[in-house]
Design a protein around this motif. Structure first.
Motif, mmCIF file in Angstrom:
data_model
loop_
_atom_site.group_PDB
_atom_site.id
_atom_site.type_symbol
_atom_site.label_atom_id
_atom_site.label_comp_id
_atom_site.label_asym_id
_atom_site.label_seq_id
_atom_site.Cartn_x
_atom_site.Cartn_y
_atom_site.Cartn_z
ATOM 1 N N ALA A 116 0.861 -1.186 0.000
ATOM 2 C CA ALA A 116 0.000 0.000 0.000
ATOM 3 C C ALA A 116 0.891 1.228 0.000
ATOM 4 N N GLN A 117 0.512 2.231 -0.785
ATOM 5 C CA GLN A 117 1.248 3.490 -0.834
ATOM 6 C C GLN A 117 0.765 4.407 0.288
ATOM 7 N N VAL A 118 1.709 5.041 0.977
ATOM 8 C CA VAL A 118 1.375 5.980 2.046
ATOM 9 C C VAL A 118 2.099 7.288 1.759
ATOM 10 N N GLU A 119 1.333 8.347 1.533
ATOM 11 C CA GLU A 119 1.925 9.659 1.274
ATOM 12 C C GLU A 119 1.866 10.490 2.552
ATOM 13 N N LEU A 120 3.007 11.055 2.942
ATOM 14 C CA LEU A 120 3.105 11.813 4.179
ATOM 15 C C LEU A 120 3.616 13.218 3.909
ATOM 16 N N SER A 121 3.230 14.141 4.771
ATOM 17 C CA SER A 121 3.855 15.456 4.768
ATOM 18 C C SER A 121 5.210 15.347 5.459
ATOM 19 N N VAL A 122 6.038 16.370 5.337
ATOM 20 C CA VAL A 122 7.333 16.367 6.017
ATOM 21 C C VAL A 122 7.129 16.299 7.528
ATOM 22 N N ALA A 123 6.132 17.032 8.043
ATOM 23 C CA ALA A 123 5.870 17.024 9.482
ATOM 24 C C ALA A 123 5.454 15.635 9.955
ATOM 25 N N GLU A 124 4.627 14.931 9.168
ATOM 26 C CA GLU A 124 4.204 13.585 9.547
ATOM 27 C C GLU A 124 5.376 12.615 9.526
ATOM 28 N N ALA A 125 6.255 12.767 8.530
ATOM 29 C CA ALA A 125 7.434 11.902 8.476
ATOM 30 C C ALA A 125 8.346 12.168 9.669
ATOM 31 N N TYR A 126 8.390 13.402 10.115
ATOM 32 C CA TYR A 126 9.252 13.763 11.243
ATOM 33 C C TYR A 126 8.699 13.232 12.565
ATOM 34 N N ARG A 127 7.423 13.429 12.804
ATOM 35 C CA ARG A 127 6.826 13.096 14.114
ATOM 36 C C ARG A 127 6.208 11.702 14.167
ATOM 37 N N GLY A 128 5.913 11.111 12.978
ATOM 38 C CA GLY A 128 5.135 9.886 12.961
ATOM 39 C C GLY A 128 3.650 10.224 12.952
ATOM 40 N N THR A 129 2.830 9.256 12.559
ATOM 41 C CA THR A 129 1.399 9.511 12.487
ATOM 42 C C THR A 129 0.651 8.175 12.488
ATOM 43 N N ARG A 130 -0.641 8.246 12.461
ATOM 44 C CA ARG A 130 -1.499 7.058 12.408
ATOM 45 C C ARG A 130 -2.450 7.225 11.226
ATOM 46 N N ARG A 131 -2.624 6.171 10.451
ATOM 47 C CA ARG A 131 -3.437 6.258 9.243
ATOM 48 C C ARG A 131 -4.401 5.080 9.138
ATOM 49 N N GLN A 132 -5.530 5.345 8.524
ATOM 50 C CA GLN A 132 -6.447 4.282 8.120
ATOM 51 C C GLN A 132 -6.274 4.064 6.625
ATOM 52 N N SER A 137 -1.171 -15.711 7.395
ATOM 53 C CA SER A 137 -1.405 -14.551 6.529
ATOM 54 C C SER A 137 -0.074 -14.009 6.027
ATOM 55 N N GLY A 138 -0.126 -13.362 4.872
ATOM 56 C CA GLY A 138 1.062 -12.703 4.343
ATOM 57 C C GLY A 138 1.339 -11.408 5.084
ATOM 58 N N ASP A 139 2.332 -10.679 4.612
ATOM 59 C CA ASP A 139 2.710 -9.415 5.229
ATOM 60 C C ASP A 139 2.190 -8.242 4.387
ATOM 61 N N LEU A 140 1.984 -7.134 5.043
ATOM 62 C CA LEU A 140 1.606 -5.900 4.363
ATOM 63 C C LEU A 140 2.803 -4.963 4.379
ATOM 64 N N TYR A 141 3.172 -4.457 3.211
ATOM 65 C CA TYR A 141 4.300 -3.532 3.097
ATOM 66 C C TYR A 141 3.772 -2.142 2.745
ATOM 67 N N LEU A 142 4.118 -1.175 3.575
ATOM 68 C CA LEU A 142 3.766 0.220 3.307
ATOM 69 C C LEU A 142 4.942 0.893 2.607
ATOM 70 N N VAL A 143 4.689 1.466 1.454
ATOM 71 C CA VAL A 143 5.726 2.171 0.705
ATOM 72 C C VAL A 143 5.509 3.673 0.910
ATOM 73 N N VAL A 144 6.480 4.328 1.540
ATOM 74 C CA VAL A 144 6.322 5.720 1.959
ATOM 75 C C VAL A 144 6.789 6.667 0.856
ATOM 76 N N SER A 145 5.998 7.690 0.607
ATOM 77 C CA SER A 145 6.453 8.811 -0.222
ATOM 78 C C SER A 145 6.195 10.097 0.555
ATOM 79 N N ILE A 146 7.169 11.005 0.510
ATOM 80 C CA ILE A 146 7.039 12.278 1.213
ATOM 81 C C ILE A 146 6.589 13.338 0.209
ATOM 82 N N ARG A 147 5.469 13.962 0.514
ATOM 83 C CA ARG A 147 4.846 14.933 -0.371
ATOM 84 C C ARG A 147 5.748 16.163 -0.548
#
Length: 315
Positions: A144-160, A201-211
């Motif tokens: 799954a692709q996860v797009e984050l702001s710079v602030a979210e990448a810095y502090r961490g966040t929670r996503r649905q 079950s298999g694994d879920l991989y999150l692929v991060v991109s910084i906006r």
């Protein structure tokens, strides 16, 4: 039927490319085709293709399996030998097909080719209407692709996230740790596709991109930003407040600083859970007042009259 995609071609790199070359190629394509910067209809698909290719080729184990098995790498059992698989594929391509073919696929009996590997999996297993009966099989890994702001990448966040797969669509809530970088893959064990016959079950991989951000530029874990200063501040030196993803910081501008000079704040870049954090670099940009008062104009004229400084003189 369309030919299978080539992940190396998707990134525009040779099969001998190093991990650094693969990462640079992905970043170049992401900057060009990211939906936030390219609104053409083809850009989103091109970005998705590049992201999937990068997620596979940036992982040494997945890349090894892709090089060995090609497009089939996700469905080939872990303990199958690449040469045996290639022999099976070649034989299947030559054999006749149809209802009268022996052994299940294209007239080739995989038990004869794979020997104990497949025979052991079939022992005592429940057969399916299609001649299956592999026993417990693990679920497929998903991405799954996860797009984050710079602030979210810095502090961490929670996503649905909404994940689509053979079992249907489901929603998962995930924690993104502080300090993730652009292109990083986060593995969530057991959150992928469901196994069959009691398989895991298999694994879920999150692929991060910084906006892309108007204020910050991120390179690895280092963060770059512009620091506007007045001409007198650059000439005389000063201390100014600086807004960073981690909060306000103070930065000292040395006297005689010209535009383009970088001021380094150690450890103020993206955090690193496993080592040293990145640095923050403030790039000085001298800004001239767009409108001068009469007093300001007289002072600048006085400075021009007494100064011997020539900015075009070679030094």
């Amino acid at each position: 039927m369309a030919p299978p995609r080539d992940f190396y071609a998707d990134l525009g790199v040779p099969r001998t490319a190093s991990q650094d070359e693969i990462q640079r190629a992905y970043r170049r394509l992401a900057r060009r085709y990211h939906p936030d910067v390219n609104k053409s209809p083809e850009a989103e698909e091109r970005f998705k293709d590049a992201s999937e290719a990068y997620s596979v080729l940036s992982d040494p184990e997945q890349r090894r399996r892709y090089d060995a098995f090609g497009p089939d790498f996700r469905r080939v059992p872990e303990d199958v030998d690449p040469e045996t698989w290639a022999r099976a594929r070649t034989g299947a391509g030559r054999a006749r097909t149809g209802a009268g073919a022996a052994g299940g696929f294209g007239g080739i009996d995989f038990e004869d080719l794979f020997g104990d590997v497949f025979a052991g999996r079939r022992a005592g297993a429940r057969r399916t209407p299609y001649g299956g009966g592999w026993g417990p099989m693990p679920g497929a890994d998903q991405e799954a692709q996860v797009e984050l702001s710079v602030a979210e990448a810095y502090r961490g966040t929670r996503r649905q996230l909404t994940i689509s797969g053979p079992e249907g669509t489901r929603t998962v809530e995930v924690n993104i740790p502080a300090g993730v970088t652009d292109g990083q893959r986060i593995r969530l064990a057991g959150q992928g596709g469901h196994g069959t016959d009691g398989g895991p079950s298999g694994d879920l991989y999150l692929v991060v991109s910084i906006r892309p951000d108007e204020r910050y530029r991120v390179e690895g874990r280092d963060i770059f930003l512009r620091l506007p200063v007045a001409p007198w501040e650059a000439a005389l030196g000063t201390t100014v407040p600086l807004e960073t993803p981690g909060g306000e910081a103070k930065v000292k501008v040395p006297a005689g600083s010209s535009s383009g000079r970088r001021l380094r704040l150690r450890g103020r870049g993206l955090p690193n859970p496993r080592g040293a954090p990145g640095d923050l670099f403030a790039e000085i940009q001298t800004v001239v007042p767009p409108h001068l008062t009469d007093e300001e104009r007289r002072l600048f004229e006085r400075l021009a009259a007494v100064s011997t400084f020539d900015p075009r003189e070679r030094r």
